[in-house]
Write a protein that holds these residues in place. Structure first.
Motif, PDB file in Angstrom:
ATOM      1  N   LEU A   1      -6.415  -0.200  -3.237  1.00  0.00           N
ATOM      2  CA  LEU A   1      -6.593  -0.353  -1.599  1.00  0.00           C
ATOM      3  C   LEU A   1      -4.360  -0.819  -0.717  1.00  0.00           C
ATOM      4  CD1 LEU A   1      -6.993   0.598   1.512  1.00  0.00           C
ATOM      5  CD2 LEU A   1      -8.646  -1.080   0.810  1.00  0.00           C
ATOM      6  N   PHE A  56      -6.498   1.445   8.921  1.00  0.00           N
ATOM      7  CA  PHE A  56      -5.749   0.720   7.502  1.00  0.00           C
ATOM      8  C   PHE A  56      -6.269  -1.376   7.183  1.00  0.00           C
ATOM      9  CE2 PHE A  56      -3.389  -2.048   4.595  1.00  0.00           C
ATOM     10  CZ  PHE A  56      -3.961  -1.396   3.086  1.00  0.00           C
ATOM     11  N   PHE A  71      -3.169   4.177  12.311  1.00  0.00           N
ATOM     12  CA  PHE A  71      -3.883   4.447  10.884  1.00  0.00           C
ATOM     13  C   PHE A  71      -3.957   2.630  10.986  1.00  0.00           C
ATOM     14  CE2 PHE A  71      -1.354   3.105   7.193  1.00  0.00           C
ATOM     15  CZ  PHE A  71      -2.130   4.133   6.170  1.00  0.00           C
ATOM     16  N   SER A  82       0.324  -0.767   0.233  1.00  0.00           N
ATOM     17  CA  SER A  82      -0.241   0.050   0.154  1.00  0.00           C
ATOM     18  C   SER A  82       1.000   1.420   0.066  1.00  0.00           C
ATOM     19  CB  SER A  82      -0.558  -0.093   1.249  1.00  0.00           C
ATOM     20  OG  SER A  82      -1.119   1.521   1.054  1.00  0.00           O
ATOM     21  N   PHE A  83       0.511   2.060  -1.263  1.00  0.00           N
ATOM     22  CA  PHE A  83       1.353   3.751  -1.140  1.00  0.00           C
ATOM     23  C   PHE A  83       0.904   3.992   0.218  1.00  0.00           C
ATOM     24  CE2 PHE A  83      -0.245   2.347  -5.362  1.00  0.00           C
ATOM     25  CZ  PHE A  83       0.964   2.483  -5.909  1.00  0.00           C
ATOM     26  N   GLU A  84       0.269   4.217   0.940  1.00  0.00           N
ATOM     27  CA  GLU A  84      -0.771   5.165   2.154  1.00  0.00           C
ATOM     28  C   GLU A  84       0.668   4.413   3.235  1.00  0.00           C
ATOM     29  OE1 GLU A  84      -3.330   6.937   4.778  1.00  0.00           O
ATOM     30  OE2 GLU A  84      -4.454   5.882   2.982  1.00  0.00           O
ATOM     31  N   PHE A  85       0.095   2.920   3.420  1.00  0.00           N
ATOM     32  CA  PHE A  85       1.173   2.193   4.079  1.00  0.00           C
ATOM     33  C   PHE A  85       2.339   2.889   4.617  1.00  0.00           C
ATOM     34  CE2 PHE A  85       1.910  -0.978   7.148  1.00  0.00           C
ATOM     35  CZ  PHE A  85       1.079  -1.145   8.052  1.00  0.00           C
ATOM     36  N   GLN A  86       3.176   3.283   3.450  1.00  0.00           N
ATOM     37  CA  GLN A  86       4.694   3.048   3.320  1.00  0.00           C
ATOM     38  C   GLN A  86       5.127   4.329   3.430  1.00  0.00           C
ATOM     39  OE1 GLN A  86       6.701   1.543   3.353  1.00  0.00           O
ATOM     40  NE2 GLN A  86       8.485   2.530   2.909  1.00  0.00           N
ATOM     41  N   THR A  87       3.483   5.437   3.421  1.00  0.00           N
ATOM     42  CA  THR A  87       3.537   6.890   3.434  1.00  0.00           C
ATOM     43  C   THR A  87       3.764   7.224   5.174  1.00  0.00           C
ATOM     44  OG1 THR A  87       2.971   8.044   1.407  1.00  0.00           O
ATOM     45  CG2 THR A  87       2.643   9.505   2.786  1.00  0.00           C
ATOM     46  N   ARG A  88       3.174   6.616   5.403  1.00  0.00           N
ATOM     47  CA  ARG A  88       2.809   6.842   7.114  1.00  0.00           C
ATOM     48  C   ARG A  88       4.091   6.432   7.384  1.00  0.00           C
ATOM     49  NH1 ARG A  88      -2.191   8.574   9.395  1.00  0.00           N
ATOM     50  NH2 ARG A  88      -3.641   8.758   7.660  1.00  0.00           N
ATOM     51  N   GLY A 135      -2.501  -1.578  -2.585  1.00  0.00           N
ATOM     52  CA  GLY A 135      -0.966  -1.646  -3.682  1.00  0.00           C
ATOM     53  C   GLY A 135      -0.664  -2.142  -4.676  1.00  0.00           C
TER      54      GLY A 135
END
Length: 592
Positions: free
Chosen positions: A342, A262, A258, A129-135, A344
C-alpha cells in the motif's frame, strides 16, 4: 534590386524561423509550466487557499534507498525509478528524467529494521505509493488537456520555405530556372465563432538561361469565416473548452477525495497491524503462562498430587497455545506485506511499527466508562448527513456532470438547425514561377486585388444522426441525475452505518473493558483455589482462554472505534489531508 528585396524578406523570415526552432526540453518546460499554472490556479479556487502541486517524485525515495542499502533483489534499473534507466539511442533529452533531489523526510541512511510511526507512514505513502502518484498525474493530464483546448483559440503561425529547381521543356525555347519561396500563414479562432486566416507569400523566380531574368512575386491572402446559425454563439463554440475546465475541476476534486480514502486506508491497515501485534503479544504471553502451568502440573503429577489426565490437559493446551502464537505471527507478516505494498515499499524490506497509537487508544477506556455518553464524532444523523452532502467531493463531481449533460443537450439541439456561413476573402498580388519570371515584380495593390463574399445556407433536410445524438443527450442527462441520486443515497447509508458502528464500538469497548477485568480476576482467583487444592486444572485453563479472548476483543474494540472515527470523517468529507499525506481531523466544536 529584386534579389536584394527578396533577400531582405527571406532574412527576416529565417530570423523568425530560427527563433521558433526550439529544443524538446524547451517545449516540455513550457508545457509543464502552462499545465501546472492551470492546476495551481484551479486548486486554489476550489480549496480556497494557496496550494502547490507537483508530479515530480523525489529521486531519492525511501523505496529506492531500501532496495539499495539493504541489497534487496531487483529485476533491473526500472525497479529503482525512471531516473535510473539507461538512455536508449536518439533519446531527445539527455539526463531527463533524472533522479530529482527534492525534500524527503526520511533521507538519512536507513537502519534495518526501519521503525515507522503512523504519521511517517502517511507521508511515505504519499511519496512512494504507486496509486497516489497515478492520481496526481491524472490531475496534471487534465491541466494539459485544458491547455490544449485553450490553444485552439490562440494566434497560430505556420512558416514554410522552399527552394525549387524546375525545367519546362514544353516551351520554345526551354525554360530552366529556380524558385525560392517562403510563406507565412496566421490563423485565429474567436470564441464567438469567426475564423480569420491571413497569409503572406514571397517568391523569387529566376531563369538560368534566356538572359537570366528574374521576378519577385508577392501574394497577400486573407479570409474570414463567420457561422451565423448552427455552430455559432460563444456557448457552442467554447463548449469543448468549458468541458476541459470542468474536467480539471473534477480531477482535482477526485484527487482530494482519493487523498482522504488513501489516508484512511493507511490508518486502518496501520491500526489493524498494531492490533495484530497485540494479538501476537497476547498469544505469546498466554503460551508462556501455559508453559508454566504445564511444568507445575508435571511436578504435581510426579508427586501424585494431580491426576495424569489433568497433566495431559495442560500439555495439550500448551500445544494449542503455541500453534495459536505461530498462526498470529504468520497473520501479522501477511498483513505487513500488504501494508508495505500500500505504501509502495518493497515487500521484502523489514519494517517495524510504533506501538504508541495503541497505547494512546488505551486511554480511550477512561473516556467510555459511561456507555451512555457518546464520543465527539457521534453526531446526530441529520447533522452528519448534512455535512456529507455539503462536503463530499465525489458528490460535487456528480452534480457538476449533471450540468455538463445539460450543456450537451443545448449543443446537440444547436446541431439540428440550419447552417448559414459567411465567407469573405481578399487576395492581393501574384505568385511567381519560372514561366512568369519575365514579368515585372508583383506588388500588393488594393486596386488590383481580388475580393469575394460567399453566403452558404445548409438547410436541415437531413439531420438523422444529429436527431439521434440529441435524443441520447436527454438519456445521458437522466443517467447523470440518477447517478447523483444514487450517490446521495449511498452517502446517507454510509454515514448511518458509520454512526451505528461508532455506537456499537463504544458499547463493545465498555463491555470488553469489564470483561478483561473480570477475566483477570477469575484467573487470579482460580490460581489461588488451585494452590489450596479447591480447583481443577481445567478451570484454570478455561479462565486463561477467557482472558486471552477478552484481551484480544478489547484491543479490537479500541481499534474498531478509532477506525470508525476516521471512516466517518472520510464519509462526511471533513477529513483534511495535505499533499504530503498528513491528515487534520475534524472537531465538531472547533471544526478543524
Amino acid at each position: 534590386m529584386t534579389a536584394s528585396v527578396f533577400k531582405i524578406i527571406i532574412l527576416i523570415f529565417l530570423l523568425g524561423l530560427t527563433a521558433g526552432c526550439r529544443t524538446p526540453e524547451a517545449f516540455r518546460r513550457d508545457v509543464d509550466a502552462a499545465a501546472l499554472q492551470r492546476v495551481t490556479q484551479t486548486r486554489s479556487q476550489i480549496l480556497e487557499k494557496e496550494s502547490k502541486f507537483s508530479i515530480e517524485k523525489p529521486g531519492d525515495t525511501l523505496r529506492r534507498r531500501l532496495l539499495q542499502q539493504l541489497s534487496l533483489p531487483v529485476a533491473g534499473p526500472a525497479s529503482l525509478g525512471t531516473g535510473h534507466l539507461l538512455e536508449i539511442p536518439h533519446w531527445p533529452e539527455p539526463g531527463f528524467p533524472a533522479a530529482i533531489q527534492t525534500p524527503d523526510t526520511h533521507r538519512e541512511k536507513q537502519a534495518s529494521p526501519l521503525t515507522l510511526s503512523l504519521f511517517q507512514s502517511l507521508e511515505i505513502g504519499a511519496q512512494n505509493s504507486f496509486e497516489f502518484q497515478t492520481r496526481k498525474e491524472a490531475v496534471f493530464q487534465a491541466g494539459l488537456a485544458l491547455y490544449l483546448e485553450q490553444d485552439f483559440f490562440r494566434n497560430k503561425v505556420i512558416g514554410q520555405v522552399q527552394q525549387l529547381f524546375s525545367a519546362d521543356l514544353s516551351t520554345d525555347p526551354d525554360r530552366k530556372g529556380t524558385r525560392s519561396s517562403m510563406e507565412m500563414t496566421s490563423e485565429r479562432r474567436f470564441e464567438s465563432g469567426p475564423v480569420l486566416t491571413a497569409s503572406l507569400a514571397a517568391d523569387l523566380a529566376s531563369l538560368l538561361f534566356s538572359g537570366g531574368n528574374s521576378s519577385l512575386g508577392l501574394l497577400g491572402d486573407a479570409s474570414l469565416s463567420i457561422p451565423l446559425l448552427r455552430g455559432s454563439g460563444r456557448h457552442i463554440v467554447t463548449e469543448p473548452l468549458r468541458q476541459a475546465e470542468q474536467n480539471l475541476v473534477y480531477a482535482i476534486l477526485e484527487f482530494e477525495q482519493f487523498k482522504q480514502t488513501f489516508a484512511v486506508a493507511v490508518g486502518r491497515q496501520y491500526l489493524n497491524l498494531l492490533q495484530q501485534m497485540d494479538t501476537v503479544d497476547n498469544a505469546r504471553d498466554d503460551y508462556t503462562r501455559r508453559q508454566a502451568l504445564t511444568l507445575r502440573s508435571r511436578r504435581l503429577g510426579d508427586a501424585g498430587r494431580l491426576k495424569e489426565i489433568e497433566v495431559d490437559q495442560s500439555v495439550q493446551t500448551q500445544l494449542v497455545a503455541r500453534q495459536r502464537w505461530l498462526s498470529a505471527q504468520e497473520a501479522f507478516k501477511k498483513q505487513m506485506d500488504s501494508f508495505k505494498m500500500l505504501l509502495g515499499l518493497p515487500p521484502d524490506a523489514e519494517i517495524r511499527l510504533d506501538m504508541a497509537p495503541l497505547r494512546q487508544m488505551e486511554k480511550m477506556d477512561d473516556l467510555h466508562r459511561d456507555p451512555e455518553v457518546p464520543g465527539p464524532l457521534e453526531l446526530s444523523e441529520q447533522t452528519a448527513i448534512s455535512l456529507g452532502l455539503a462536503r463530499r467531493r465525489d458528490l460535487q463531481v456528480a452534480q457538476g456532470k449533471v450540468f455538463d449533460a445539460q450543456r450537451a443537450v443545448v449543443v446537440a439541439a444547436d446541431a439540428l438547425g440550419a447552417e448559414l456561413t459567411f465567407l469573405g476573402s481578399a487576395s492581393l498580388g501574384e505568385r511567381r514561377t519560372i514561366t512568369t519570371a519575365d514579368l515585372d515584380n508583383a506588388r500588393l495593390r488594393t486596386d488590383k486585388g481580388v475580393f469575394s463574399a460567399l453566403l452558404t445556407l445548409d438547410l436541415p433536410f437531413e439531420r438523422t444522426a444529429e436527431a439521434v445524438t440529441y435524443r441520447n443527450r436527454f438519456i445521458q442527462l437522466e443517467q447523470a441525475v440518477r447517478e447523483v441520486q444514487k450517490l446521495e443515497d449511498t452517502l446517507k447509508i454510509e454515514i448511518r452505518s458509520r454512526l451505528r458502528e461508532l455506537f456499537e464500538a463504544r458499547q463493545t469497548l465498555f463491555i470488553q473493558a469489564q470483561a478483561v477485568a473480570l477475566a483477570e480476576k477469575r484467573v487470579k482467583s482460580i490460581s489461588l483455589f488451585m494452590e489450596a487444592g479447591r480447583a481443577e486444572t481445567r478451570d484454570l485453563l478455561e479462565a486463561q482462554d477467557a482472558l486471552l479472548a477478552a484481551q484480544n476483543n478489547l484491543t479490537a474494540a479500541r481499534v474498531n472505534y478509532r477506525i470508525a472515527e476516521l471512516e466517518i470523517q472520510r464519509d462526511m468529507g471533513v477529513l483534511m489531508v495535505t499533499d504530503t499525506g498528513l491528515w487534520q481531523e475534524y472537531s465538531p466544536k472547533g471544526s478543524f
